[in-house]
Design a protein around this motif. Structure first.
Motif, PDB file in Angstrom:
ATOM      1  N   ARG A 158      28.197  28.652  36.773  1.00  0.00           N
ATOM      2  CA  ARG A 158      28.170  28.176  35.129  1.00  0.00           C
ATOM      3  C   ARG A 158      26.952  29.259  34.671  1.00  0.00           C
ATOM      4  NH1 ARG A 158      28.036  22.648  35.318  1.00  0.00           N
ATOM      5  NH2 ARG A 158      30.230  22.661  36.243  1.00  0.00           N
ATOM      6  N   PHE A 218      40.830  41.190  50.876  1.00  0.00           N
ATOM      7  CA  PHE A 218      40.454  42.163  49.927  1.00  0.00           C
ATOM      8  C   PHE A 218      39.919  41.381  49.046  1.00  0.00           C
ATOM      9  CE2 PHE A 218      40.778  45.178  46.570  1.00  0.00           C
ATOM     10  CZ  PHE A 218      39.885  46.313  46.973  1.00  0.00           C
ATOM     11  N   ALA A 224      26.082  31.957  36.148  1.00  0.00           N
ATOM     12  CA  ALA A 224      26.432  33.242  36.372  1.00  0.00           C
ATOM     13  C   ALA A 224      27.278  33.636  35.162  1.00  0.00           C
ATOM     14  CB  ALA A 224      26.909  33.510  37.862  1.00  0.00           C
ATOM     15  N   GLY A 225      27.779  32.753  34.221  1.00  0.00           N
ATOM     16  CA  GLY A 225      28.791  32.973  33.398  1.00  0.00           C
ATOM     17  C   GLY A 225      30.065  32.916  33.743  1.00  0.00           C
ATOM     18  N   ILE A 226      30.471  32.256  34.744  1.00  0.00           N
ATOM     19  CA  ILE A 226      31.896  32.131  35.158  1.00  0.00           C
ATOM     20  C   ILE A 226      32.414  31.059  34.624  1.00  0.00           C
ATOM     21  CG2 ILE A 226      33.278  31.911  37.261  1.00  0.00           C
ATOM     22  CD1 ILE A 226      31.080  33.238  38.910  1.00  0.00           C
ATOM     23  N   PHE A 253      25.502  32.451  49.836  1.00  0.00           N
ATOM     24  CA  PHE A 253      25.620  33.971  49.622  1.00  0.00           C
ATOM     25  C   PHE A 253      24.480  34.916  50.372  1.00  0.00           C
ATOM     26  CE2 PHE A 253      28.686  34.213  45.928  1.00  0.00           C
ATOM     27  CZ  PHE A 253      29.891  33.615  46.511  1.00  0.00           C
ATOM     28  N   LEU A 293      24.733  38.430  40.822  1.00  0.00           N
ATOM     29  CA  LEU A 293      25.182  37.031  40.241  1.00  0.00           C
ATOM     30  C   LEU A 293      25.246  36.924  38.792  1.00  0.00           C
ATOM     31  CD1 LEU A 293      26.156  34.297  41.347  1.00  0.00           C
ATOM     32  CD2 LEU A 293      23.991  33.384  40.591  1.00  0.00           C
ATOM     33  N   TYR A 328      36.844  39.187  49.217  1.00  0.00           N
ATOM     34  CA  TYR A 328      35.711  39.709  49.416  1.00  0.00           C
ATOM     35  C   TYR A 328      35.134  41.263  49.005  1.00  0.00           C
ATOM     36  CZ  TYR A 328      35.720  36.017  53.456  1.00  0.00           C
ATOM     37  OH  TYR A 328      35.571  35.013  53.984  1.00  0.00           O
ATOM     38  N   LYS A 329      36.381  41.275  48.468  1.00  0.00           N
ATOM     39  CA  LYS A 329      36.008  42.660  47.608  1.00  0.00           C
ATOM     40  C   LYS A 329      36.212  42.891  46.149  1.00  0.00           C
ATOM     41  CE  LYS A 329      34.938  44.754  51.422  1.00  0.00           C
ATOM     42  NZ  LYS A 329      33.672  45.219  51.569  1.00  0.00           N
ATOM     43  N   THR A 330      36.772  41.914  45.839  1.00  0.00           N
ATOM     44  CA  THR A 330      36.864  42.069  44.196  1.00  0.00           C
ATOM     45  C   THR A 330      36.208  41.007  43.554  1.00  0.00           C
ATOM     46  OG1 THR A 330      38.590  40.198  44.165  1.00  0.00           O
ATOM     47  CG2 THR A 330      39.305  42.494  44.449  1.00  0.00           C
ATOM     48  N   THR A 331      35.849  41.217  42.137  1.00  0.00           N
ATOM     49  CA  THR A 331      35.076  40.317  41.284  1.00  0.00           C
ATOM     50  C   THR A 331      35.874  39.105  41.095  1.00  0.00           C
ATOM     51  OG1 THR A 331      36.289  41.358  39.370  1.00  0.00           O
ATOM     52  CG2 THR A 331      34.055  41.912  40.134  1.00  0.00           C
ATOM     53  N   LEU A 332      36.955  39.169  41.108  1.00  0.00           N
ATOM     54  CA  LEU A 332      38.127  37.796  41.073  1.00  0.00           C
ATOM     55  C   LEU A 332      37.666  36.779  42.474  1.00  0.00           C
ATOM     56  CD1 LEU A 332      40.230  36.095  40.167  1.00  0.00           C
ATOM     57  CD2 LEU A 332      41.647  37.372  41.285  1.00  0.00           C
ATOM     58  N   ARG A 381      34.823  32.317  45.201  1.00  0.00           N
ATOM     59  CA  ARG A 381      33.871  31.625  46.189  1.00  0.00           C
ATOM     60  C   ARG A 381      32.474  31.297  45.544  1.00  0.00           C
ATOM     61  NH1 ARG A 381      31.813  35.849  49.493  1.00  0.00           N
ATOM     62  NH2 ARG A 381      32.197  37.449  48.116  1.00  0.00           N
ATOM     63  N   THR A 382      31.956  32.066  44.271  1.00  0.00           N
ATOM     64  CA  THR A 382      31.114  31.257  43.609  1.00  0.00           C
ATOM     65  C   THR A 382      31.164  29.920  43.008  1.00  0.00           C
ATOM     66  OG1 THR A 382      30.383  33.519  43.008  1.00  0.00           O
ATOM     67  CG2 THR A 382      29.008  31.467  42.093  1.00  0.00           C
ATOM     68  N   ARG A 412      30.142  41.830  37.066  1.00  0.00           N
ATOM     69  CA  ARG A 412      31.299  42.432  36.468  1.00  0.00           C
ATOM     70  C   ARG A 412      31.213  43.999  35.917  1.00  0.00           C
ATOM     71  NH1 ARG A 412      30.024  37.689  34.233  1.00  0.00           N
ATOM     72  NH2 ARG A 412      31.321  36.079  34.524  1.00  0.00           N
ATOM     73  N   PRO A 464      27.727  31.393  28.346  1.00  0.00           N
ATOM     74  CA  PRO A 464      26.435  32.109  28.947  1.00  0.00           C
ATOM     75  C   PRO A 464      26.580  33.436  29.298  1.00  0.00           C
ATOM     76  CG  PRO A 464      27.306  29.913  29.653  1.00  0.00           C
ATOM     77  CD  PRO A 464      28.429  30.278  28.784  1.00  0.00           C
ATOM     78  N   ALA A 465      27.910  33.840  29.764  1.00  0.00           N
ATOM     79  CA  ALA A 465      27.875  35.326  29.973  1.00  0.00           C
ATOM     80  C   ALA A 465      27.477  36.268  28.794  1.00  0.00           C
ATOM     81  CB  ALA A 465      29.342  35.697  30.445  1.00  0.00           C
ATOM     82  N   GLY A 499      37.397  45.752  38.642  1.00  0.00           N
ATOM     83  CA  GLY A 499      37.509  44.641  39.288  1.00  0.00           C
ATOM     84  C   GLY A 499      37.241  44.492  40.725  1.00  0.00           C
ATOM     85  N   VAL A 500      36.964  45.856  41.309  1.00  0.00           N
ATOM     86  CA  VAL A 500      36.683  45.786  42.613  1.00  0.00           C
ATOM     87  C   VAL A 500      35.136  46.000  42.945  1.00  0.00           C
ATOM     88  CG1 VAL A 500      37.070  47.254  44.679  1.00  0.00           C
ATOM     89  CG2 VAL A 500      38.853  46.869  43.331  1.00  0.00           C
ATOM     90  N   ILE A 501      34.356  45.057  43.764  1.00  0.00           N
ATOM     91  CA  ILE A 501      33.067  45.210  43.915  1.00  0.00           C
ATOM     92  C   ILE A 501      32.635  46.584  44.785  1.00  0.00           C
ATOM     93  CG2 ILE A 501      31.127  44.023  45.027  1.00  0.00           C
ATOM     94  CD1 ILE A 501      32.178  41.296  43.927  1.00  0.00           C
ATOM     95  N   TYR A 523      34.714  37.166  44.190  1.00  0.00           N
ATOM     96  CA  TYR A 523      33.490  36.793  44.128  1.00  0.00           C
ATOM     97  C   TYR A 523      33.085  35.702  43.243  1.00  0.00           C
ATOM     98  CZ  TYR A 523      28.694  37.408  43.039  1.00  0.00           C
ATOM     99  OH  TYR A 523      27.217  37.342  42.727  1.00  0.00           O
ATOM    100  N   GLN A 524      34.153  35.541  42.357  1.00  0.00           N
ATOM    101  CA  GLN A 524      34.009  34.394  41.372  1.00  0.00           C
ATOM    102  C   GLN A 524      34.644  33.230  41.753  1.00  0.00           C
ATOM    103  OE1 GLN A 524      34.647  35.428  36.813  1.00  0.00           O
ATOM    104  NE2 GLN A 524      35.282  37.195  37.662  1.00  0.00           N
ATOM    105  N   GLN A 550      38.179  28.149  49.916  1.00  0.00           N
ATOM    106  CA  GLN A 550      36.931  28.916  49.682  1.00  0.00           C
ATOM    107  C   GLN A 550      36.471  28.619  48.070  1.00  0.00           C
ATOM    108  OE1 GLN A 550      35.836  32.584  50.875  1.00  0.00           O
ATOM    109  NE2 GLN A 550      36.630  32.456  52.815  1.00  0.00           N
TER     110      GLN A 550
END
Lengths: 357, 504, 362
Positions: A230, A208, A232-234, B345, B353, A211-215, A220-221, B357, B321-322, B365-367, A217-218, A72
């Protein structure tokens, strides 16, 4: 209509594989009904067999979760086998080396150590080199896998972890780190409720996380579109390392769970190949943690069923592999081929757009 | 050819719902419509790739039912697709005769080349039959496709979005070819969504909207405005309406910026530039002159080699960038699919996107999917994204709607400055209008807008000031109100003849 | 996502459906094996009927090396097959273990289904046998190459393969010293290739070294480990390496990997000594003799004991004295004098005059 099709296709695929396998088996002079019957009864026939199937599928599920995370995140962790054995080795060492800790704490220490060892094995060299010098993770994880397995082998073949005596194996981990078996009656299946619980928790945790955390999300992005990540600032490099660490973490966890739950010591051989089978498990599950359970059970069932097939219907092991291989092939074809094509196209378009810009 | 009340219904979608069209001998007939108006479906039915649900196609006076492209070709219909169907490894002649080769068993290469040469002379399509297709430019490859059609004795040529991949020069050549065909009496069906091309090349225009043919008009009596209105179905503002700008304090200052691309080639070679609040600064230039690297560098996607970027009074040259996003820089990147969106997505995930954060989209940290979804739905409503379904994947949206999503995301973050690189590339009239309006609105709210575009028209109609970039340097800055096409064009080409007007 | 999930579920369902669909035969089959041992649905009886009305069921569990390991798994299978053909009323079944975690389930499966004797090939199964044997006290177990004591239903077979290695070393030493075979060079070097530095391999090697030195004290023994029991190419590579150092008799103790070494010896026109079983068939004219290990004999004898009701737990040692180990007949062309010396030394070992150490000289 689409969902009906997605159910019918794999069913048809399995059926087709069985028909072809059945013809083959009949041609070789075995009774196809007995052969496939023994496959299925060996996997699900009674409580013990179901226990064996679940036991066999647990390492595949847990390693498969790690593979799913790497996929992923757009990375190919080919070396999960080495990470598994490094995790197992670390857990075993802690398991027999210390014996003054309380049981539950000792157990947790072993598991955590296995996870950390696996994570470092995947994260340090393959992760950092991928992120900062761009070496391809397929090569590095694979090479580290060989190194890991050979290291584990050395440790028990004359190395510091060899048990006193002449056999190349480690000492047994102390009694209170071994997972209790499910029930006395199912003891032969080596099914442990603790191991099942760990696997279930791991599946939920990965789901979890992804699909549920920003970690997640990043991750997967980064996996789907590095340029957008990049944008998105990741920090793509950081998350490359994180992804490989997490992937190795679950491989290491699987190693620890297998040692504490089933093997209780390092034995010579290192031939389980969970790291490789788990790649297929994860692909079959489309890298979905929940799907990994089903795919893991599917492969676990084929393993235990396949061995029962040898014992009951007396077909040679090679033929067993052919028959189970046919089923995997047909089921996988239907699912994996479009994925590989899609992956290839994405890579190619990504490449061409990078070149164009 | 005549098409009478043709309909094609897919489950749940009426792709074509009443198409009427008459193509006269020797005319260039344009079919004009926005993306998704049903042009491709119509073409597929004419070419035998789809079977009509009802209605009739008549060709040379007879009703025809093509069940496959083969039958359509046989009947004399020649189609040039937007994406060519050529084999790069073969020569021009081999590609043209493929499927109908001269010679019995052994392929007669000489004969094939001779026939192709004859054809190219007859229709004035200059090309070397022995050249390998892989070595040809896009424009020449298109010529091979047209030759292919004639080799199969086409009596009618259909060109599907033929200029989409061509350079302006190649487009001119194509138009010359079309004029030639017309002179030879070959009818041409020209499918496009570009108003200016249609007006230039066609004799008559049939406008399609929502699967229906709306009207057929003589091109001579049509104006861009009238056609655009027909296409969109309402009054469209082609010329951007805007009031005088009220520029404020500078929001962005760039000093002597140098940038190298991923191939270590220096693309930006010492740019000095200033953008004020409340103005649209157009950055004009020919593609490849460093404008997109400059935009990326301001957004932080490429590191600056040398120089400083001052944003809102702070030096941001070394920020990630962030961090720049945090300070209020919004960016609509040039390649919306490669940079601006994660196509797999859904819209909710794409909308957050840049801010995933932060609260309310994430806590510890949870969306928070619910918060993100309701925010997305609000943006979908405000920016009229279609279909209005937040759970759709970005890849399922049309280009215009994808761009709306990006713009909605960037603009709604309440930025101090927006960098818009090629914001309307490949979009149709209705979508372009909406995006232009958003840019002007931002300006009027007192934000700085940096518009990077290869479309000179767009720059001219929107910009309060125009900076021209050539070979990585700003060669001139011209007030937008006085700029002319010719003047900017010359500057873009590197001529310094007009530099006296620089620095307004 | 849900659909994809369903799709995998469906394929499993399809499998399960087969149980009900065409699995009736299988179900009754399992029931039969679970019940008494009146029918031998599993396994292929030799069909000559049962002399005392009773068929015994033998299950063989290989280690992860599998049946085609050219070593003890294979030999155990040979012994079991011989028993099935030569003794009345023996039915057999084999399963190959795919991973270390399969040992317990595989052993238990046979025990659970009423098998009389379960054979575990290899010391790697020590723990598994101990565990399962305690759970199924009515089933007899035989473990090869290991010494489990104190469990009445477990017999262990250990082999003094150093004795076989010693005799092979004597043969090699004699022909080297006197250059009694065509094409031997004057360097008096022999090459040993071990699969792994583990006891079942090292005992052979230790014996070989001592036997060789006894007959040719000035000769030299090269020793290398391949760390593989399966990679023929690797074995061939190691052999070529030793041949290039002057070795003209190669003694590989490395399973399938060793076959590569024998092939390399054949192509280099030097000689080889086989291991575990008579490997002369691999390269006639190249393999002088083989140091053999009677795993097949041990298995056969144990099956016979179970049939006769004389099975005894504890460790059985197989050596030259009981023909449990030995060497294969010498190749044509080896002088009779060599055979004579070998016979003498064999007697000296049996009588205890010569003591063979199990420690490898490095």
């Amino acid at each position: 209509m689409k969902s009906l099709r997605s159910i019918l296709l794999p069913m048809g695929a399995s059926l087709l594989a069985m028909i072809i396998g059945g013809i083959l088996v009949a041609a070789l002079g075995y009774n196809p009904v007995t052969v496939y019957g023994s496959l299925i009864s060996g996997a699900f026939g009674n409580g013990i067999n179901i226990g064996n199937t679940i036991t066999a599928s647990l390492p595949l599920i847990i390693v498969g979760l790690g593979i799913a995370i790497s996929f992923q995140s757009g990375l190919f962790n080919i070396g999960a086998d080495g990470q598994y054995w490094i995790g197992a080795t670390a857990a075993v060492w802690f398991g027999y080396h210390f014996n003054s800790l309380p049981g539950w704490l000792h157990m947790i220490v072993c598991i955590v150590v296995g996870m950390v060892a696996g994570a470092l094995w995947a994260g340090i060299i393959p992760g950092l080199t991928k992120a900062y010098v761009g070496s391809h993770e397929v090569i590095t994880t694979m090479m580290m896998s060989y190194i890991g397995i050979l290291l584990a082998r050395y440790l028990i073949e004359g190395g510091p972890m060899q048990q006193k005596g002449f056999n190349p194996q480690s000492p047994e981990i102390v009694q209170n780190t071994q997972f209790p078996y499910f029930t006395q009656g199912l003891m032969q299946s080596q099914l442990s409720l603790v191991a099942v619980a760990i696997a279930v928790v791991a599946v939920i945790a990965v789901w979890f996380l992804l699909y549920k955390t920003t970690l997640g999300y990043q991750l997967r992005t980064v996996g789907l579109n590095q340029r957008a990540a990049r944008y998105a600032g990741i920090n793509v490099k950081l998350f490359t390392v994180v992804a490989l660490c997490l992937s190795g973490l679950f491989a290491g966890l699987a190693g620890a769970v297998q040692m504490l739950g089933v093997d209780h010591r390092l034995l010579d051989g290192f031939s389980s190949n969970y790291g490789y089978t788990a790649i297929v498990v994860s692909l079959l599950a489309r890298n979905n943690p929940i799907g990994v359970i089903i795919a893991g059970l599917f492969f676990g069932a084929l393993t235990t069923g396949g061995q029962n097939m040898q014992m009951v219907s007396n077909v040679p092991a090679a033929l067993t592999d052919v028959l189970t291989g046919l089923i995997i092939f047909f089921v996988a074809c239907e699912r994996i081929i479009p994925q590989i094509i899609g992956w290839y196209r994405r890579r190619r378009t990504l490449k061409s757009t990078t070149v164009a810009s | 050819m005549e098409i009478v009340d043709l309909k094609k219904w897919f489950p749940g979608v009426k792709a074509n719902d009443g198409v009427n069209l008459t193509l006269r001998a020797g005319e260039v007939h344009a079919i004009l419509g926005e993306n998704g108006a049903g042009k491709s479906t119509l073409m597929k039915m004419i070419y035998g790739l789809l079977e009509p649900t009802s209605g009739e196609i008549r060709f040379m006076g007879k009703a025809v039912h093509f069940r496959s492209p083969r039958e359509a070709i046989h009947a004399g219909i020649g189609m040039v697709h937007q994406h060519f169907m050529l084999i790069p490894a073969l020569t021009v002649a081999e590609n043209v005769v493929l499927g109908d080769e001269p010679g019995r068993i052994k392929f007669n290469r000489k004969e094939a080349e001779r026939r192709v040469r004859d054809l190219s002379e007859k229709y004035r399509l200059a090309i070397d039959p022995t050249a390998k297709v892989a070595d040809l430019s896009v424009g020449l490859q298109q010529r091979v496709e047209i030759l292919k059609a004639f080799y199969r004795k086409a009596k009618l040529i259909i060109l599907d979005e033929p200029t989409a991949l061509l350079t302006p020069q190649e487009t001119r050549e194509l138009f010359a070819i079309i004029h030639g065909l017309k002179a030879d009496g070959v009818p041409v069906l020209f499918i496009s969504h570009k108003l200016d091309e249609v007006l230039e090349i066609s004799d008559r225009v049939t406008v399609m909207r929502a699967g229906k043919t709306v009207e057929t008009v003589e091109t001579a009596g049509a104006t861009p405005q009238s056609l655009a209105n027909l296409m969109v179905g309402r009054e469209v503002v082609l010329r951007v309406e805007k009031n005088a700008a009220h520029p404020g304090e500078p929001i962005l200052k760039i000093h002597d910026l140098h940038v190298r691309d991923s191939g270590r080639i220096e693309r930006v070679k010492g740019v000095n530039l200033e953008l004020r609040r409340g103005e649209i600064l157009g950055l004009a230039g020919i593609d490849g002159n460093g404008q997109f690297e400059l935009a990326d560098a301001i957004a932080g996607l490429i590191k600056a080699e040398q120089g400083h970027i001052i944003f809102d009074g702070h030096d941001i040259t070394r920020l990630t960038p962030a961090e720049r996003t945090e300070r209020g820089i919004a960016y609509v990147p040039q390649d919306r699919q490669a940079d601006g969106l994660v196509l797999s997505f859904d819209l909710v995930e794409n909308t957050i996107l840049r801010d995933f954060r932060k609260r309310p989209f994430a806590k510890n940290g949870v969306i928070d999917r619910a918060a993100a979804a309701s925010y997305t739905e609000r943006l979908i409503r405000e920016f009229d994204v279609r279909p209005p379904d937040a759970s759709r994947k970005a890849s399922e949206l049309s280009g215009g709607n994808q761009q709306k999503v990006i713009l909605a995301r960037e603009v709604s973050r309440d930025p101090l400055m927006l960098i818009a690189a090629q914001p309307t590339r490949g979009l149709d009239v209705g979508a372009i209008e909406g995006i232009h309006r958003q840019l002007v609105r931002l300006r009027d709210e007192g934000k700085g807008v940096l518009l990077v575009s290869l479309e000179l028209e767009e720059i001219l109609s929107l910009s309060d000031r125009i900076a021209v970039i050539h070979d990585g340097r700003i060669v001139a800055i011209v007030p937008g109100a006085h700029a002319t096409r010719e003047q900017i064009g010359l500057l873009m080409a590197g001529s310094h003849g007009h530099s006296e007007v620089s620095m307004s | 996502m849900k659909q994809k999930f369903l799709a995998v579920a469906a394929s499993v369902l399809a499998l399960t459906a087969m149980v009900t669909g065409c699995g009736t035969g299988a179900a009754s089959n399992t029931a039969a094996t679970n019940g008494s041992n009146a029918t031998n649905s599993a396994g292929t009886s030799n069909g000559t009927g049962t002399t005392n009305g009773k068929t015994i069921k033998i299950g063989l569990v290989t280690d992860t090396g599998g049946l085609n390991d050219n070593g003890f798994n294979h030999l155990a299978y040979v012994g079991m097959t011989n028993a099935q053909h030569q003794l009345n009323g023996v039915s057999t079944s084999v399963v190959q273990s795919q991973s270390e975690s399969d040992y317990v389930p595989n052993l238990s499966h046979f025990a659970q289904n009423g098998y009389n004797l379960v054979i575990a090939v290899g010391y790697l199964m020590e723990d598994a046998v101990k565990q399962v044997a305690k759970e199924y006290p009515k089933t007899d177990f035989l473990i090869i190459d290991d010494n489990i004591t104190g469990i009445p239903n477990v017999a262990s077979a250990i082999f003094q393969s150093e004795q076989a290695g010693y005799l092979a070393g004597v043969v090699a030493g004699l022909v080297q010293k006197n250059h009694q075979l065509k094409g031997l060079n004057t360097k008096n070097v022999v090459g040993v290739i071990g699969g792994q530095d583990i006891p079942p391999v090292d005992t052979y090697i230790a014996g070989f070294q001592q036997g060789f030195k006894k007959e040719d004290p000035n000769g030299k023994v090269l020793l290398q480990y391949t760390n593989s029991f399966s990679d023929e190419a690797l074995g061939s590579q190691y052999a070529q390496n030793e041949i290039s150092q002057g070795a003209d008799i190669i003694f590989p103790v490395a399973g399938g990997c060793g076959i590569g070494a024998i092939n390399a010896a054949q192509s280099a026109k030097v000689y080889a000594i086989g291991v575990d079983t008579n490997q002369a068939y691999l390269a006639p004219g190249t393999v002088i003799t083989s140091a053999t290990k009677g795993v097949d004999t041990a298995v056969f004898d144990t099956i016979k004991a179970v049939q006769n009701g004389t099975f005894k737990g504890g460790v059985s040692t197989f050596n030259l004295a009981n023909n449990g180990v030995g060497i294969a007949p010498l190749m044509k062309g080896v002088p009779q004098s060599v055979q004579t010396t070998v016979n003498q030394i064999k007697q000296q070992i049996i009588s205890g005059q010569i003591k063979v150490s199990t420690t490898v000289q490095r």
